[in-house]
Write a protein that holds these residues in place. Sequence first.
Motif, PDB file in Angstrom:
ATOM      1  N   UNK A 140      62.043  64.763  59.020  1.00 17.40           N
ATOM      2  CA  UNK A 140      63.224  65.453  58.513  1.00 17.40           C
ATOM      3  C   UNK A 140      63.371  65.343  57.000  1.00 17.40           C
ATOM      4  N   UNK A 141      63.340  64.117  56.451  1.00 15.89           N
ATOM      5  CA  UNK A 141      63.396  63.988  54.996  1.00 15.89           C
ATOM      6  C   UNK A 141      62.236  64.677  54.284  1.00 15.89           C
ATOM      7  N   UNK A 142      61.044  64.646  54.864  1.00 14.08           N
ATOM      8  CA  UNK A 142      59.923  65.374  54.261  1.00 14.08           C
ATOM      9  C   UNK A 142      60.239  66.858  54.167  1.00 14.08           C
ATOM     10  N   UNK A 143      60.731  67.430  55.260  1.00 16.33           N
ATOM     11  CA  UNK A 143      61.051  68.864  55.271  1.00 16.33           C
ATOM     12  C   UNK A 143      62.172  69.185  54.292  1.00 16.33           C
ATOM     13  N   UNK A 144      63.144  68.279  54.175  1.00 16.58           N
ATOM     14  CA  UNK A 144      64.264  68.510  53.260  1.00 16.58           C
ATOM     15  C   UNK A 144      63.801  68.563  51.808  1.00 16.58           C
ATOM     16  N   UNK A 145      62.792  67.756  51.485  1.00 16.08           N
ATOM     17  CA  UNK A 145      62.293  67.767  50.113  1.00 16.08           C
ATOM     18  C   UNK A 145      61.185  68.795  49.911  1.00 16.08           C
ATOM     19  N   UNK A 146      60.755  69.446  51.014  1.00 16.94           N
ATOM     20  CA  UNK A 146      59.797  70.537  50.917  1.00 16.94           C
ATOM     21  C   UNK A 146      58.359  70.132  50.722  1.00 16.94           C
ATOM     22  N   UNK A 147      58.048  68.842  50.978  1.00 15.44           N
ATOM     23  CA  UNK A 147      56.662  68.386  50.825  1.00 15.44           C
ATOM     24  C   UNK A 147      56.460  67.141  51.664  1.00 15.44           C
ATOM     25  N   UNK A 204      55.829  75.329  57.905  1.00 14.51           N
ATOM     26  CA  UNK A 204      56.522  76.326  57.099  1.00 14.51           C
ATOM     27  C   UNK A 204      57.558  75.734  56.171  1.00 14.51           C
ATOM     28  N   UNK A 205      57.872  74.456  56.367  1.00 12.47           N
ATOM     29  CA  UNK A 205      58.824  73.768  55.487  1.00 12.47           C
ATOM     30  C   UNK A 205      58.113  72.770  54.567  1.00 12.47           C
ATOM     31  N   UNK A 206      56.802  72.940  54.444  1.00 17.32           N
ATOM     32  CA  UNK A 206      56.054  72.148  53.476  1.00 17.32           C
ATOM     33  C   UNK A 206      55.473  70.849  53.990  1.00 17.32           C
ATOM     34  N   UNK A 207      55.587  70.588  55.291  1.00 20.02           N
ATOM     35  CA  UNK A 207      55.056  69.343  55.859  1.00 20.02           C
ATOM     36  C   UNK A 207      53.789  69.654  56.641  1.00 20.02           C
ATOM     37  N   UNK A 208      52.673  69.160  56.171  1.00 24.13           N
ATOM     38  CA  UNK A 208      51.384  69.413  56.808  1.00 24.13           C
ATOM     39  C   UNK A 208      51.019  68.229  57.697  1.00 24.13           C
ATOM     40  N   UNK A 247      59.683  58.672  52.178  1.00 25.52           N
ATOM     41  CA  UNK A 247      58.232  58.630  52.374  1.00 25.52           C
ATOM     42  C   UNK A 247      57.674  60.047  52.263  1.00 25.52           C
ATOM     43  N   UNK A 248      56.598  60.182  51.498  1.00 23.85           N
ATOM     44  CA  UNK A 248      55.959  61.484  51.309  1.00 23.85           C
ATOM     45  C   UNK A 248      54.669  61.615  52.114  1.00 23.85           C
ATOM     46  N   UNK A 249      53.978  60.515  52.316  1.00 19.02           N
ATOM     47  CA  UNK A 249      52.732  60.510  53.088  1.00 19.02           C
ATOM     48  C   UNK A 249      52.847  59.443  54.170  1.00 19.02           C
TER      49      UNK A 249
END
Length: 238
Positions: A116-123, A164-168, A73-75
């Motif tokens: 966690x998966x969001x941070x791993x993929x950087x977005x 800082x890991x791309x997750x807003x 999931x990205x969003x």
Amino acid sequence: MQIDNRRALVVGGSGGIGREIADLFAQSGASVVVADRAAAPDGSHKHVGIDVTDEASVRRAIAEAREILGGDIEILVNSAGILSQCYAEEMTLEEWRRTIDVDLTGVFLVSREVVGPMAAQGWGRIINIASQLGIKGAPMMTHYAAAKAGVIAFTKSLALEVSGRGVLVNAIAPGPIDTQLSSDLDPEWRAKKISELPIGRFGKPAEVAPSALLLASEPGGNLYTGQTLGPNSGDVMQ
């Protein structure tokens, strides 16, 4: 505001604000799965069942949503919620706990599974639906206001951990909105609240959804993190 081909999960997306967000995301090019206790009557979106107060149910729902979407999931939109009215001195512990469990703990449980998966993929984007009552409070709603204030604080704290890991991570704190939840409120309370609003009316779910699209999008949402947007008819001015 680009969300083309993004994989989105809208929790509490079968009705009200969540439904409008899911519809708008799909219209804007995202692949959308709705997680709710029941599917929308018209079956307009792919659906997975979820009880946001149950850890195992949340994990199953996230796994099913990933399978349907074909990837992580990205969003994420956390829009599941309940609302009731009761004076604090008359409130049962059961009513207090149920509101906190659905409106706050559920946000934590779902967010924990995807961050966690969001941070791993950087977005990633996490958008939590709070309430203006989490900012200003309200009589007969101590439980609801406390839960929504917790959502706002959780949003800020998680944003500090993962931006800082791309997750807003952001929140939306709508004012009173014409939904099934608000229609069950005391008519005198509703009338008084309308009289207090500078715009002079409750909002509509479709008027909240564009805030979620902004926060989810690129480049529109790129500089928002730890923020609380307030489509609230002027009930809270900041």
